[in-house]
Design a protein around this motif. Structure first.
Motif, short mmCIF file in Angstrom:
data_model
loop_
_atom_site.label_atom_id
_atom_site.label_comp_id
_atom_site.label_asym_id
_atom_site.label_seq_id
_atom_site.Cartn_x
_atom_site.Cartn_y
_atom_site.Cartn_z
N ALA A 90 15.83 -95.79 1.37
CA ALA A 90 15.28 -94.99 2.00
C ALA A 90 15.56 -93.44 1.14
O ALA A 90 14.74 -92.75 0.92
CB ALA A 90 15.38 -94.60 3.35
N MET A 91 17.00 -93.30 1.04
CA MET A 91 17.43 -92.25 0.16
C MET A 91 16.78 -92.24 -1.25
O MET A 91 16.34 -90.94 -1.82
CB MET A 91 18.89 -92.08 0.10
N GLU A 92 17.05 -93.31 -1.83
CA GLU A 92 16.45 -93.14 -3.29
C GLU A 92 14.82 -93.05 -3.25
O GLU A 92 14.20 -92.18 -4.03
CB GLU A 92 16.38 -94.81 -3.77
N LEU A 93 14.09 -93.50 -2.11
CA LEU A 93 12.57 -93.11 -2.06
C LEU A 93 12.51 -91.64 -1.88
O LEU A 93 11.69 -90.91 -2.53
CB LEU A 93 11.93 -94.03 -0.99
N HIS A 94 12.98 -91.11 -1.00
CA HIS A 94 13.11 -89.72 -0.63
C HIS A 94 13.44 -88.76 -2.03
O HIS A 94 12.81 -87.89 -2.26
CB HIS A 94 14.17 -89.28 0.26
N ILE A 95 14.54 -89.21 -2.61
CA ILE A 95 14.75 -88.59 -4.15
C ILE A 95 13.64 -88.24 -4.94
O ILE A 95 13.23 -87.70 -5.69
CB ILE A 95 16.30 -88.98 -4.66
N LYS A 96 13.26 -89.81 -5.26
CA LYS A 96 12.08 -90.03 -6.18
C LYS A 96 10.89 -89.23 -5.77
O LYS A 96 10.20 -88.73 -6.68
CB LYS A 96 11.83 -91.65 -6.27
N ASN A 97 10.49 -89.38 -4.59
CA ASN A 97 9.28 -88.48 -3.91
C ASN A 97 9.36 -87.07 -4.30
O ASN A 97 8.74 -86.48 -4.94
CB ASN A 97 8.99 -88.70 -2.76
N GLY A 98 10.74 -86.51 -3.91
CA GLY A 98 10.84 -84.94 -4.21
C GLY A 98 10.93 -84.79 -5.59
O GLY A 98 10.29 -83.66 -6.09
N ARG A 99 11.31 -85.58 -6.39
CA ARG A 99 11.38 -85.24 -7.80
C ARG A 99 9.98 -85.25 -8.29
O ARG A 99 9.42 -84.20 -9.22
CB ARG A 99 12.21 -86.28 -8.56
N LYS A 100 9.13 -86.21 -8.03
CA LYS A 100 7.78 -86.30 -8.59
C LYS A 100 6.86 -85.12 -8.07
O LYS A 100 6.10 -84.62 -8.82
CB LYS A 100 7.10 -87.62 -7.92
N HIS A 153 13.29 -88.43 5.92
CA HIS A 153 14.53 -88.06 6.89
C HIS A 153 14.62 -88.87 8.08
O HIS A 153 15.55 -89.50 8.25
CB HIS A 153 14.39 -86.72 7.13
N THR A 154 13.46 -89.26 8.76
CA THR A 154 13.67 -90.11 9.92
C THR A 154 14.04 -91.32 9.69
O THR A 154 14.76 -92.17 10.14
CB THR A 154 12.33 -90.02 10.56
N ASN A 155 13.43 -92.01 8.48
CA ASN A 155 13.74 -93.32 7.95
C ASN A 155 15.31 -93.42 7.53
O ASN A 155 15.89 -94.61 7.65
CB ASN A 155 12.96 -93.76 6.79
N ILE A 156 15.64 -92.52 6.88
CA ILE A 156 17.18 -92.27 6.59
C ILE A 156 18.16 -92.42 7.82
O ILE A 156 18.99 -93.11 7.76
CB ILE A 156 17.39 -91.21 5.60
N ALA A 157 17.79 -91.29 8.57
CA ALA A 157 18.65 -91.46 9.63
C ALA A 157 18.52 -92.59 10.29
O ALA A 157 19.56 -93.13 11.17
CB ALA A 157 17.87 -90.22 10.61
N ASN A 158 17.40 -93.15 10.57
CA ASN A 158 17.30 -94.58 11.39
C ASN A 158 18.00 -95.67 10.76
O ASN A 158 18.84 -96.68 11.38
CB ASN A 158 15.78 -95.07 11.66
N ALA A 159 18.00 -95.82 9.56
CA ALA A 159 18.70 -96.69 8.84
C ALA A 159 20.29 -96.57 8.97
O ALA A 159 21.13 -97.45 9.34
CB ALA A 159 18.35 -96.64 7.39
N ILE A 160 20.75 -95.26 8.91
CA ILE A 160 22.17 -94.89 8.97
C ILE A 160 22.60 -95.27 10.49
O ILE A 160 23.72 -95.88 10.62
CB ILE A 160 22.34 -93.39 8.82
N LYS A 161 21.78 -94.97 11.43
CA LYS A 161 22.04 -95.03 12.71
C LYS A 161 22.26 -96.77 12.90
O LYS A 161 23.05 -97.20 13.94
CB LYS A 161 21.08 -94.52 13.49
N SER A 162 21.46 -97.43 12.49
CA SER A 162 21.57 -98.81 12.52
C SER A 162 22.35 -99.67 11.78
O SER A 162 22.60 -100.66 11.62
CB SER A 162 20.08 -99.46 12.23
N CYS A 163 23.31 -98.76 10.93
CA CYS A 163 24.29 -99.23 9.80
C CYS A 163 23.53 -100.13 8.94
O CYS A 163 24.28 -101.08 8.43
CB CYS A 163 25.39 -100.18 10.66
N ASP A 164 22.48 -99.80 8.53
CA ASP A 164 21.74 -100.52 7.66
C ASP A 164 21.78 -99.86 6.22
O ASP A 164 20.90 -98.97 5.86
CB ASP A 164 20.16 -100.60 7.87
#
Length: 97
Positions: free
Chosen positions: A74-84, A56-67
């Motif tokens: 970061a979102m794809e990794l979060h979804i993949k890790n959650g699914r696994k 979540h921190t990685n997602i929020a930081n990327a959004i904050k940086s407009c990256d």
């Protein structure tokens, strides 16, 4: 544990709303019970909970940086890790029965 699930759900809801994707919001609303159950599973595991906070921190930081690329990754990794994690929990539950 319940508080963590609530905060987790709020984090996701903010992301969905800010994406302004009405179809995504409707889909998430339809799947709310399943998603909530799976989030509670994850919240009970200290290791997974720490991973979720980092994700979540990685997602929020990327959004904050407009990256956009970083936020997407970061979102794809979060979804993949959650699914696994959830798939592994389900396999272990089925195996242990």
């Amino acid at each position: 544990m319940m508080e963590i699930s609530v905060v987790n759900k709020q984090f996701h809801r903010i992301i969905f709303q800010e994406a302004d994707n009405k179809t995504l919001i409707q889909l998430i609303d339809m799947l709310d019970m399943v998603i909530s159950r799976d989030m509670k599973y994850s919240a009970c595991d200290n290791k997974r909970r720490r991973e979720i906070c980092k994700e979540h921190t990685n997602i929020a930081n990327a959004i904050k940086s407009c990256d956009v690329v970083g936020a997407t990754a970061a979102m794809e990794l979060h979804i993949k890790n959650g699914r696994k994690y959830i798939e592994a929990c389900r396999r272990n539950t089925v195996i242990s029965k």
